[in-house]
Motif scaffolding. Structure first.
Motif, PDB file in Angstrom:
ATOM      1  N   CYS A   1     105.002 -61.374 103.549  1.00 23.57           N
ATOM      2  CA  CYS A   1     106.403 -61.428 103.134  1.00 23.57           C
ATOM      3  C   CYS A   1     106.488 -62.083 101.761  1.00 23.57           C
ATOM      4  O   CYS A   1     105.482 -62.549 101.223  1.00 23.57           O
ATOM      5  N   TYR A   2     107.692 -62.131 101.199  1.00 26.56           N
ATOM      6  CA  TYR A   2     107.907 -62.895  99.963  1.00 26.56           C
ATOM      7  C   TYR A   2     107.439 -64.324 100.205  1.00 26.56           C
ATOM      8  O   TYR A   2     107.803 -64.944 101.196  1.00 26.56           O
TER       9      TYR A   2
ATOM     10  N   HIS B   1     109.001 -57.702  96.772  1.00 25.21           N
ATOM     11  CA  HIS B   1     109.269 -57.097  98.070  1.00 25.21           C
ATOM     12  C   HIS B   1     108.003 -57.140  98.933  1.00 25.21           C
ATOM     13  O   HIS B   1     106.900 -56.913  98.439  1.00 25.21           O
ATOM     14  N   ALA B   2     108.191 -57.404 100.203  1.00 27.04           N
ATOM     15  CA  ALA B   2     107.055 -57.580 101.106  1.00 27.04           C
ATOM     16  C   ALA B   2     106.059 -56.423 101.011  1.00 27.04           C
ATOM     17  O   ALA B   2     106.407 -55.290 101.344  1.00 27.04           O
TER      18      ALA B   2
ATOM     19  N   CYS C   1     110.609 -59.703 107.471  1.00 30.52           N
ATOM     20  CA  CYS C   1     110.452 -60.522 106.262  1.00 30.52           C
ATOM     21  C   CYS C   1     111.781 -60.995 105.692  1.00 30.52           C
ATOM     22  O   CYS C   1     111.803 -61.871 104.833  1.00 30.52           O
TER      23      CYS C   1
ATOM     24  N   HIS D   1     112.771 -59.967  97.892  1.00 31.85           N
ATOM     25  CA  HIS D   1     112.714 -59.016  99.004  1.00 31.85           C
ATOM     26  C   HIS D   1     114.069 -58.321  99.166  1.00 31.85           C
ATOM     27  O   HIS D   1     115.119 -58.946  99.033  1.00 31.85           O
TER      28      HIS D   1
END
Lengths: 321, 321
Positions: free
Chosen positions: A189-190, A215-216, A309, B215
């Motif tokens: 994830c971030y 972005h993830a 995420c 994200h």
């Protein structure tokens, strides 16, 4: 300037008497987190924290990044290596040498020594190729498996059969018969921190690390080990200039950001103290449901779902009473 | 330094003879994009581009951000307002006044005039509250609806019943009976540009804009209008220092980043020329499938799916033959 999403964010991050009053009966993710009882928060062991001090910025301001390390069973030797490297002060004097927009920043041995790799400490683990954890279902009653790892109904996942949270961490799941978990793994994830590696079967030692700044990149899940997440000072990584060399590596050493030191939290005179909202608490369940179904003075249309995420696990410094 | 994800990224972004040789029979997203025939690329009208010039950075380097504006039917009056504002040179001398990590940067009237709002040009549209486009199914045969807007099988969506791409843009879908699209809307991804607004029913004029720097905040879909995306110079926004005031607004005017000018692409002496990979082309279909099922010298485990914001639409400057 318009209040905008400024308003939305204020509602999320700041105690706003106005907004709280307006929707006294409409909880927001922030109001649920703020209202969670102290017993729903879990202290993070300072031994599980990595404190990275970067050289001060151009204005002379300090830059400290705090990373929470991944616990067992996913740590799998990489995190032990990272602890070994930190205790050896191995990263001191090295650098952040790569930054790619919407991808990662990366640090470790930026060839400060003119292309001669810095020798690694002895005793590092050779780590297995995969970060899977396969369930030994026979070892515990099936209902326990379901209770422990049941996917959250709010989470719809594009990269795994389902997703959930284990002990405060976002997790991908492979599931049999709609109920039985066969395999689990941590996801990118971030802010996730992972282990840089060369082509497979190399799995990396943990000496070269990256943090996700976009972005993830969930396609990396199961391909590279996730070993932690940035819980404070993320902006000191995400705002670094992007590299203009191949693959975002800085073209000159002058562009590198020097690492002053990396220490384990329990080695510091004043150990950093953080806590996270238990992901098995009722508070987290309510936080997940409201996050997936926003309905308040700013949000008019709830999505009805959320991705793993985007449902950030609340983490905060511990405040003394 | 380890090649890492450096290697993965190199494989994605750079023509690498080594990697190309190793997996001659294993296409990557990058190899598909590179191999797409010229006829699969669609030119972007310079009138649909917004060129924002920020003040030079601390090292005196130029900072130019290029934004592609959202086409009909989703533009809905906001984009016309943005064109009116750009033609009036309304943003010139204003600033980027807000930056929140993993959220947005925002620009427009940063109260340079000491709290007195800068007057807006006349003739701005009052924009409807929703950015939905509802299908008039009776207007065309049902099979056309399916062909035009059929969700991509690789895309699994947590925020809409399904997702697809329309004319190069990621789109959320509401679907009836598994086949018939009832409603479509543009979605918030990394780099998306949206219209800041106050609390509903305010919908914003387009004068205050934000770009997503983290994200995908998909919970904003259908709640705030998406009017474009950054296609060049994203790093000039994403690396700005984060604001430390309420909701990430900078605490002092000195921290603002001045906007020198914002112009429509077709107003410039040398109009910027870009093209995107047609999202209805066979090349894009192959790109989507391979992106969702990575299998090459770096990736060992394909996810089997991808989310609509991670399947970035390839966009590149037009090169003269």
């Amino acid at each position: 300037m318009a209040a905008l999403a400024a308003t939305a964010l204020a509602a999320m991050l700041l105690p706003s008497p106005l907004i709280a009053q307006e929707k006294a009966e409409k909880p927001t993710p922030a109001s649920i987190v703020q209202g969670a009882p102290k017993t729903d928060w879990v202290a993070i062991d300072p031994a599980d924290l990595l404190v990275m001090t970067l050289a001060p910025d151009a204005d002379g301001k300090d830059r400290e990044v705090i990373i929470q390390l991944m616990p067992a069973p996913f740590s799998k030797g990489w995190v032990e290596n990272i602890q070994t490297l930190a205790k050896a002060h191995w990263w001191d004097g090295l650098s952040v040498y790569r930054s790619v927009d919407n991808w990662v920043v990366q640090w470790g041995d930026g060839e400060e020594e003119g292309g001669t790799p810095k020798p690694l400490p002895t005793g590092l683990n050779v780590v297995p190729e995969s970060q899977y954890v396969d369930e030994t279902v026979a070892a515990k009653p099936e209902e326990d498996v379901i209770v422990l790892w049941h996917p959250r109904p709010e989470l719809v996942d594009a990269y795994a059969e389902s997703a959930t949270f284990n002990d405060g961490w976002p997790i991908g799941l492979q599931i049999a018969d709609g109920t039985r978990v066969l395999r689990r793994w941590p996801v990118h994830c971030y802010g996730s921190v992972g282990v840089a590696r060369d082509l497979s079967p190399d799995t990396g030692t943990g000496a070269e690390l990256y943090a996700v700044i976009g972005h993830a990149p969930r396609q990396l899940d199961r391909n590279i080990a996730v070993v932690g997440r940035v819980i404070m000072g993320m902006q000191h990584l995400s705002t670094l200039p992007r590299g203009t060399g191949d693959a975002g590596v800085y073209e000159t050493l002058a562009e590198h950001t020097p690492i002053v030191s990396v220490r384990l939290g329990n080695e510091l005179a004043e150990a950093p103290r953080f806590e996270y909202l238990s992901t098995s608490s009722d508070s987290f369940a309510a936080y997940a449901e409201v996050s997936a179904n926003r309905d308040d003075s700013f949000y008019k249309v709830g999505a009805g779902g959320i991705d793993v995420c985007n449902l950030r696990v609340p983490i905060r410094p511990v405040k003394d009473d």
